[in-house]
Write an enzyme that holds these catalytic residues in place. Sequence first.
Site, PDB file in Angstrom:
ATOM      1  N   ASP A 159       0.826  -1.202   0.000  1.00 29.41           N
ATOM      2  CA  ASP A 159       0.000   0.000   0.000  1.00 29.41           C
ATOM      3  C   ASP A 159       0.862   1.254   0.000  1.00 29.41           C
ATOM      4  OD1 ASP A 159      -2.321   1.498   0.063  1.00 29.41           O
ATOM      5  OD2 ASP A 159      -2.517   1.401   2.244  1.00 29.41           O
ATOM      6  N   ASN A 167     -10.478  -3.050  -6.219  1.00 34.03           N
ATOM      7  CA  ASN A 167      -9.619  -2.142  -6.989  1.00 34.03           C
ATOM      8  C   ASN A 167     -10.134  -1.851  -8.389  1.00 34.03           C
ATOM      9  OD1 ASN A 167      -6.458  -3.284  -5.550  1.00 34.03           O
ATOM     10  ND2 ASN A 167      -7.817  -1.626  -4.922  1.00 34.03           N
TER      11      ASN A 167
END
Length: 248
Positions: free
Chosen positions: A28, A76
């Site tokens: 991330d 996503n």
Amino acid sequence: MPFFRKSPKTNDEVDWSSLPRHIAIIMDGNGRWAKQRGLPRTAGHAAGAETFRTIATYCKEIGIEYLTVYAFSTENWKRPPEEVRAIMSLLGNYLTEALADMERNQIRINFFGDLSTLTPELRALCERAHNASMRYSKAQANICLNYGGRDEITRAVRALARACAAGERDPDTITEADISAQLYSAGVPDPDLIIRPSGEIRTSNFLLWQSAYSEYYFTDVLWPDFSKEELHRALASYQKRSRRFGGV
């Protein structure tokens, strides 16, 4: 006697004779890394891909058997189409390079997630990389692609429900091991340590079943800046903990 070595540029000590068998990483912070530098988000993903190459190779070198990374989640797909295309292109490039360097790296490549939504070309690359690397056994990289923990559990429950409906299973005899055997990670030990860079402190639908007794390490370092030294910090932190698995 345990062998200790000081990590470069840190005061952390890692016991190299007692490393976790399985590390998982939520990769991330790519977008924020790019934004801080006035770059497009795609540049952050490219930098993050290089970090993955470095850390995956290093994990093999120090003796980590399994590395699982969160590459692309089921959520996503909500990102801008150009960003999704860039991520998939980077993955394709990585797999192409992995195939070319496979004999040198000798890392088994596996995938967790529903690959049916990928392009035929990318699915074929995933299959080639997986099949070609099956002969290696010392280190395995699991790439979570179009993966979500809830989706994984739902699929496992559906498979067992179908077996019960067909009279092949008795629902009263279903065990935790039976559920584990239906997951993408079947045959892979649960992660000992889960690392999340970027300063976020949440699991984000990652390995929900498998992480029941995993240790977590959170750091503010953004993924493109995640280094071997930061991995050493995570390992040293993990080794200071007492894993009781519900016991005393």
